[in-house]
Design a protein around this motif. Structure first.
Motif, PDB file in Angstrom:
ATOM      1  N   PRO A 192       5.283  16.369   0.443  1.00 35.19           N
ATOM      2  CA  PRO A 192       4.609  15.236  -0.203  1.00 35.19           C
ATOM      3  C   PRO A 192       5.619  14.247  -0.764  1.00 35.19           C
ATOM      4  N   ALA A 193       5.253  12.966  -0.764  1.00 33.76           N
ATOM      5  CA  ALA A 193       6.138  11.914  -1.268  1.00 33.76           C
ATOM      6  C   ALA A 193       5.337  11.025  -2.206  1.00 33.76           C
ATOM      7  N   PRO A 194       5.214  11.412  -3.473  1.00 32.21           N
ATOM      8  CA  PRO A 194       4.410  10.615  -4.412  1.00 32.21           C
ATOM      9  C   PRO A 194       5.067   9.282  -4.709  1.00 32.21           C
ATOM     10  N   PRO A 195       4.271   8.276  -5.128  1.00 30.79           N
ATOM     11  CA  PRO A 195       4.851   6.962  -5.427  1.00 30.79           C
ATOM     12  C   PRO A 195       5.700   7.005  -6.684  1.00 30.79           C
ATOM     13  N   SER A 196       6.635   6.044  -6.789  1.00 36.87           N
ATOM     14  CA  SER A 196       7.441   5.929  -8.004  1.00 36.87           C
ATOM     15  C   SER A 196       6.564   5.428  -9.151  1.00 36.87           C
ATOM     16  N   PRO A 197       6.836   5.862 -10.398  1.00 39.37           N
ATOM     17  CA  PRO A 197       6.048   5.371 -11.541  1.00 39.37           C
ATOM     18  C   PRO A 197       6.152   3.855 -11.667  1.00 39.37           C
ATOM     19  N   ARG A 198       5.039   3.232 -12.044  1.00 39.21           N
ATOM     20  CA  ARG A 198       5.004   1.770 -12.156  1.00 39.21           C
ATOM     21  C   ARG A 198       4.475   1.389 -13.539  1.00 39.21           C
ATOM     22  N   GLU A 199       4.961   0.208 -14.017  1.00 35.79           N
ATOM     23  CA  GLU A 199       4.476  -0.281 -15.304  1.00 35.79           C
ATOM     24  C   GLU A 199       2.985  -0.603 -15.233  1.00 35.79           C
ATOM     25  N   ASN A 200       2.558  -1.160 -14.109  1.00 40.72           N
ATOM     26  CA  ASN A 200       1.148  -1.526 -13.936  1.00 40.72           C
ATOM     27  C   ASN A 200       0.598  -0.720 -12.776  1.00 40.72           C
ATOM     28  N   ALA A 201      -0.143   0.330 -13.081  1.00 42.66           N
ATOM     29  CA  ALA A 201      -0.647   1.203 -12.021  1.00 42.66           C
ATOM     30  C   ALA A 201      -1.857   0.621 -11.300  1.00 42.66           C
ATOM     31  N   ARG A 202      -2.454  -0.437 -11.869  1.00 40.58           N
ATOM     32  CA  ARG A 202      -3.634  -1.029 -11.233  1.00 40.58           C
ATOM     33  C   ARG A 202      -3.229  -1.762  -9.964  1.00 40.58           C
ATOM     34  N   ARG A 203      -3.999  -1.563  -8.912  1.00 34.05           N
ATOM     35  CA  ARG A 203      -3.669  -2.129  -7.602  1.00 34.05           C
ATOM     36  C   ARG A 203      -3.867  -3.642  -7.611  1.00 34.05           C
ATOM     37  N   GLN A 204      -2.797  -4.402  -7.267  1.00 32.25           N
ATOM     38  CA  GLN A 204      -2.840  -5.854  -7.179  1.00 32.25           C
ATOM     39  C   GLN A 204      -2.139  -6.280  -5.886  1.00 32.25           C
ATOM     40  N   PRO A 205      -2.843  -6.225  -4.752  1.00 34.24           N
ATOM     41  CA  PRO A 205      -2.179  -6.400  -3.458  1.00 34.24           C
ATOM     42  C   PRO A 205      -1.374  -7.685  -3.326  1.00 34.24           C
ATOM     43  N   PHE A 206      -1.954  -8.839  -3.711  1.00 31.44           N
ATOM     44  CA  PHE A 206      -1.241 -10.098  -3.498  1.00 31.44           C
ATOM     45  C   PHE A 206      -0.018 -10.216  -4.414  1.00 31.44           C
ATOM     46  N   LYS A 207      -0.160  -9.722  -5.649  1.00 36.51           N
ATOM     47  CA  LYS A 207       0.999  -9.729  -6.548  1.00 36.51           C
ATOM     48  C   LYS A 207       2.090  -8.795  -6.029  1.00 36.51           C
ATOM     49  N   ASP A 208       1.691  -7.632  -5.518  1.00 39.95           N
ATOM     50  CA  ASP A 208       2.653  -6.685  -4.956  1.00 39.95           C
ATOM     51  C   ASP A 208       3.396  -7.294  -3.775  1.00 39.95           C
ATOM     52  N   SER A 214       9.698   3.687   4.638  1.00 40.69           N
ATOM     53  CA  SER A 214       9.912   4.112   3.258  1.00 40.69           C
ATOM     54  C   SER A 214      10.108   5.629   3.174  1.00 40.69           C
ATOM     55  N   MET A 215       9.382   6.363   3.995  1.00 37.67           N
ATOM     56  CA  MET A 215       9.524   7.818   4.021  1.00 37.67           C
ATOM     57  C   MET A 215      10.943   8.235   4.426  1.00 37.67           C
ATOM     58  N   LEU A 216      11.600   7.430   5.266  1.00 40.92           N
ATOM     59  CA  LEU A 216      12.942   7.765   5.733  1.00 40.92           C
ATOM     60  C   LEU A 216      13.909   7.931   4.567  1.00 40.92           C
ATOM     61  N   ALA A 224       0.830  -1.205   0.000  1.00 37.55           N
ATOM     62  CA  ALA A 224       0.000   0.000   0.000  1.00 37.55           C
ATOM     63  C   ALA A 224       0.869   1.262   0.000  1.00 37.55           C
ATOM     64  N   ALA A 225       1.973   1.236   0.768  1.00 34.02           N
ATOM     65  CA  ALA A 225       2.846   2.408   0.847  1.00 34.02           C
ATOM     66  C   ALA A 225       3.549   2.673  -0.472  1.00 34.02           C
ATOM     67  N   ASP A 226       3.948   1.612  -1.196  1.00 34.58           N
ATOM     68  CA  ASP A 226       4.633   1.801  -2.477  1.00 34.58           C
ATOM     69  C   ASP A 226       3.734   2.441  -3.517  1.00 34.58           C
ATOM     70  N   ARG A 227       2.422   2.291  -3.366  1.00 40.18           N
ATOM     71  CA  ARG A 227       1.480   2.836  -4.350  1.00 40.18           C
ATOM     72  C   ARG A 227       0.847   4.152  -3.902  1.00 40.18           C
ATOM     73  N   ALA A 228       1.138   4.601  -2.680  1.00 41.36           N
ATOM     74  CA  ALA A 228       0.433   5.759  -2.116  1.00 41.36           C
ATOM     75  C   ALA A 228       1.324   6.992  -2.050  1.00 41.36           C
ATOM     76  N   GLU A 229       0.692   8.141  -1.944  1.00 42.71           N
ATOM     77  CA  GLU A 229       1.420   9.348  -1.560  1.00 42.71           C
ATOM     78  C   GLU A 229       1.651   9.238  -0.054  1.00 42.71           C
ATOM     79  N   LEU A 230       2.916   9.097   0.333  1.00 44.33           N
ATOM     80  CA  LEU A 230       3.240   8.622   1.682  1.00 44.33           C
ATOM     81  C   LEU A 230       2.767   9.555   2.788  1.00 44.33           C
ATOM     82  N   ARG A 231       2.859  10.862   2.570  1.00 40.11           N
ATOM     83  CA  ARG A 231       2.496  11.786   3.647  1.00 40.11           C
ATOM     84  C   ARG A 231       1.018  11.656   4.010  1.00 40.11           C
ATOM     85  N   SER A 232       0.125  11.738   3.024  1.00 37.89           N
ATOM     86  CA  SER A 232      -1.306  11.651   3.323  1.00 37.89           C
ATOM     87  C   SER A 232      -1.687  10.256   3.803  1.00 37.89           C
TER      88      SER A 232
END
Length: 408
Positions: A194-210, A127-129, A69-77
């Protein structure tokens, strides 16, 4: 009219302030929770072991999902939302206790809720560190990790100090204080960039695959894998000592209470904080694997000495020595992960590493409760000490950990 440039060093100051607030609250809980179970409710060592297992298990099981969840989120919010929710469980428990309602089951619900939230908060904060270190500390990851470790454990020591007079002031005022500190941690997060997530090839959320992707990355990394093995099995052997054995030892052998529990925890975690702070001021350690393995020997020596029933101040002193060594092994193992992880996978790799290093804790807590019943506190300490010698030799001969060095 131009906007004044932001002082990027302020990010690190706010980050550390939030870290202190969060772990001051955790330190209060670290004393209050076992004290209520063992001294107020007078539960057995097995029941305390089960309770302490529940205090860690959700955080470990959900940590990988928290990392995803953190890798896909804007960390501060993301952190702000989680920490806002964390303010509530201590307040609710304080209201129950103020009205004379306190049960074993209620304590389990309280600790389960905070542990569940911790499974999402800790990967996001870790991750924010790295983001903060890149902006505020010139990318010096080892120093950033050592300072964060010092803040984490010295903050816990402060929390133990605040929680140690529980038998005199009662539980509900300390729970309100815990909630206030969590509110302060949430406020400091609003001051970070703000700490936006890094760009990803697949932006669709897939928790178990992540989750699988992060865990596989940890297992396949040749630098992280041997550290993970050592920390996992040492967690089984030693985390139960702090979560279960020390409170029972203080109750049944030294006839102490919340103050004595607080002092022994302050000694150990204070040692971790002090050694981490010293490491942050020194040149980065080159032979990281060797430092970790030498430091891990200290726990076995301490357990053997406690077997001979030193005075309570001797237990505190031994816990301090153990903490000084543990600060070296913990800060270096965490620095290895921070240095090896990519931006896109960092939160998940840190969460996977946390699962490995802390995953032995619930197992150790559960087993320690039964070993205590079978052998008694003073003899039970020899079990982890003896098994640690076998673990150390296995890691030395079967893995490359002894030869691992920091990247040039």
């Amino acid at each position: 009219m131009t906007t004044p440039a932001r002082d990027h060093r302020a990010d690190h100051r706010w980050y550390m302030a939030g870290l202190w607030g969060y772990f001051l609250a955790a330190g209060i809980q670290g004393v209050l929770f076992p004290w209520i179970i063992a001294f107020v409710l007078h539960e057995s060592s097995e029941r305390l072991g089960i309770a302490q297992m529940f205090s860690m298990l959700p955080m470990l099981l959900l940590g990988l999902f928290g990392g995803a969840a953190a890798d896909r989120a804007e960390l501060r919010s993301h952190l702000m939302r989680l920490q806002t929710i964390a303010i509530l469980p201590p307040l609710i428990l304080a209201a129950f206790i103020y009205n004379g309602i306190i049960t074993y089951e209620l304590m389990i619900l309280y600790v389960l809720s905070l542990s569940t939230l911790g499974g999402y908060i800790m990967p996001a904060r870790d991750s924010m560190l790295s983001r903060v270190a890149m902006r505020s500390m010139g990318g010096n990851i080892q120093r950033a990790v050592a300072l964060a470790m010092a803040g984490q454990f010295l903050g816990q020591v402060g929390g133990y100090l605040l929680g140690s007079p529980a038998e005199y002031v009662g539980a509900w005022p300390l729970l309100i204080l815990q909630s206030s500190l969590l509110a302060f941690a949430m406020f400091t997060t609003t001051r970070l960039m703000p700490a936006p997530p890094s760009p990803r090839e697949n932006a669709r959320r897939q928790p178990f695959k992540d989750v699988k992707e992060g865990f596989v990355a940890v297992i396949k990394d040749d630098r992280i894998r041997p550290v993970l093995l050592l920390m996992f099995f040492s967690g089984i052997l030693f985390m139960g000592v702090f979560m279960v054995l020390f409170p029972i030892l203080i109750r049944d052998v030294y006839q102490g209470s919340s103050r004595e529990i607080g002092f022994v925890l302050m000694s150990f975690f204070g040692g971790i904080g002090i050694s981490s702070l010293v490491l942050s001021q020194l040149r980065p350690i080159r032979r990281q694997g060797r430092a970790i393995m030498i430091a891990m020997c200290t726990g076995s020596i301490v357990m053997v000495l406690i077997h001979f029933h030193p005075p309570i101040w001797g237990v505190d002193l031994l816990a301090l020595c153990w903490g000084l060594a543990a600060g070296v092994s913990m800060s270096q193992s965490r620095a290895i992960v921070q240095e090896s992880a990519s931006d896109a996978l960092r939160a998940r790799m840190l969460a996977g590493f946390n699962l490995g290093t802390m995953g032995g804790g619930p197992i150790g807590s559960l087993l320690t409760g039964y070993v205590l019943r079978w052998m008694g506190p003073l003899d039970a300490v020899l079990v982890p000490a003896g098994l640690m010698l076998f673990l150390w030799a296995s890691i030395f001969f079967l893995t490359p950990l002894w030869r691992i060095e920091a990247p040039r």
